[in-house]
Write a protein that holds these residues in place. Structure first.
Motif, PDB file in Angstrom:
ATOM      1  N   GLY A  20      37.282  40.383  40.429  1.00 52.72           N
ATOM      2  CA  GLY A  20      36.913  41.738  40.041  1.00 52.72           C
ATOM      3  C   GLY A  20      36.542  41.817  38.572  1.00 52.72           C
ATOM      4  N   GLU A  21      35.977  42.951  38.179  1.00 52.85           N
ATOM      5  CA  GLU A  21      35.594  43.204  36.786  1.00 52.85           C
ATOM      6  C   GLU A  21      34.685  42.115  36.224  1.00 52.85           C
ATOM      7  OE1 GLU A  21      39.169  43.911  34.538  1.00 52.85           O
ATOM      8  OE2 GLU A  21      39.771  45.568  35.843  1.00 52.85           O
ATOM      9  N   GLY A  22      33.776  41.580  37.077  1.00 49.84           N
ATOM     10  CA  GLY A  22      32.816  40.582  36.619  1.00 49.84           C
ATOM     11  C   GLY A  22      33.411  39.221  36.327  1.00 49.84           C
ATOM     12  N   ARG A  23      34.482  38.859  37.058  1.00 48.52           N
ATOM     13  CA  ARG A  23      35.140  37.575  36.846  1.00 48.52           C
ATOM     14  C   ARG A  23      35.255  36.801  38.158  1.00 48.52           C
ATOM     15  NH1 ARG A  23      40.765  38.722  35.347  1.00 48.52           N
ATOM     16  NH2 ARG A  23      40.438  40.288  36.929  1.00 48.52           N
ATOM     17  N   ILE A  24      35.083  35.506  38.064  1.00 46.79           N
ATOM     18  CA  ILE A  24      35.313  34.607  39.199  1.00 46.79           C
ATOM     19  C   ILE A  24      36.166  33.449  38.703  1.00 46.79           C
ATOM     20  CG2 ILE A  24      34.244  32.902  40.738  1.00 46.79           C
ATOM     21  CD1 ILE A  24      31.896  34.787  41.091  1.00 46.79           C
ATOM     22  N   LEU A  25      37.197  33.127  39.476  1.00 48.45           N
ATOM     23  CA  LEU A  25      38.010  31.953  39.195  1.00 48.45           C
ATOM     24  C   LEU A  25      37.385  30.786  39.969  1.00 48.45           C
ATOM     25  CD1 LEU A  25      40.559  31.019  37.655  1.00 48.45           C
ATOM     26  CD2 LEU A  25      41.786  31.273  39.828  1.00 48.45           C
TER      27      LEU A  25
END
Length: 154
Positions: free
Chosen positions: A121-126
């Motif tokens: 979410g919030e423009g993040r990828i793990l």
């Protein structure tokens, strides 16, 4: 796969090999610099004459953590980080296994697969990349590891 390796389509690359980096030389100068920086001057890394006589490898070998440290730069240069990313943060390394020595003067390269890409979410990828450090003319890789990185969208 013909689609571009991009933040927006990382899920399509899960389980796929991204490829290999260029070869890099692990020479004695690099090993000595690492020994100096880490204060790990164990003879098996820095004393070539003693290694000729006493080491089962016949020469000095690179520190395991030097080999692990090389993965980051090799992976970046090969394009393991996708397009569409503003910045990335190293979030750790899982399941590191040192499997074989890297003798001074050897050539190494990274081989990389996308293991997972979890939307946070919030423009993040793990992003978790499974990587091996291969040694030229050796059957077994020097190490394997899962490199964990938080990606931030552009």
């Amino acid at each position: 796969m013909s689609m571009q390796y991009h933040y927006d389509n990382l899920a399509a690359f899960v389980g796929k090999e991204l490829g290999t980096s260029a070869w890099a030389t692990v020479d004695q100068a690099r090993i000595d610099e690492f020994a100096h920086c880490t204060e790990d001057h164990q003879w098996i890394h820095v004393d070539a004459e003693r290694c000729k006589l006493e080491s089962p490898f016949g020469t000095t070998i690179a520190h395991g953590f030097l080999n692990l440290s090389l993965l980051g730069g090799l992976m970046m240069r090969m394009g393991a980080m996708p397009a569409g990313v503003n910045r990335l943060v190293n979030a750790g390394v899982n399941n590191v296994r040192f499997k074989a020595p890297v003798r001074a003067g050897s050539q190494v390269r990274a081989r990389v697969w996308v293991q997972s890409a979890e939307d946070k979410g919030e423009g993040r990828i793990l992003l978790i990349l499974r990587a091996q450090l291969e040694v030229d003319n050796e059957a077994e890789p020097a190490l394997s590891a899962e490199c964990v990185t938080m990606l931030f969208r552009e």
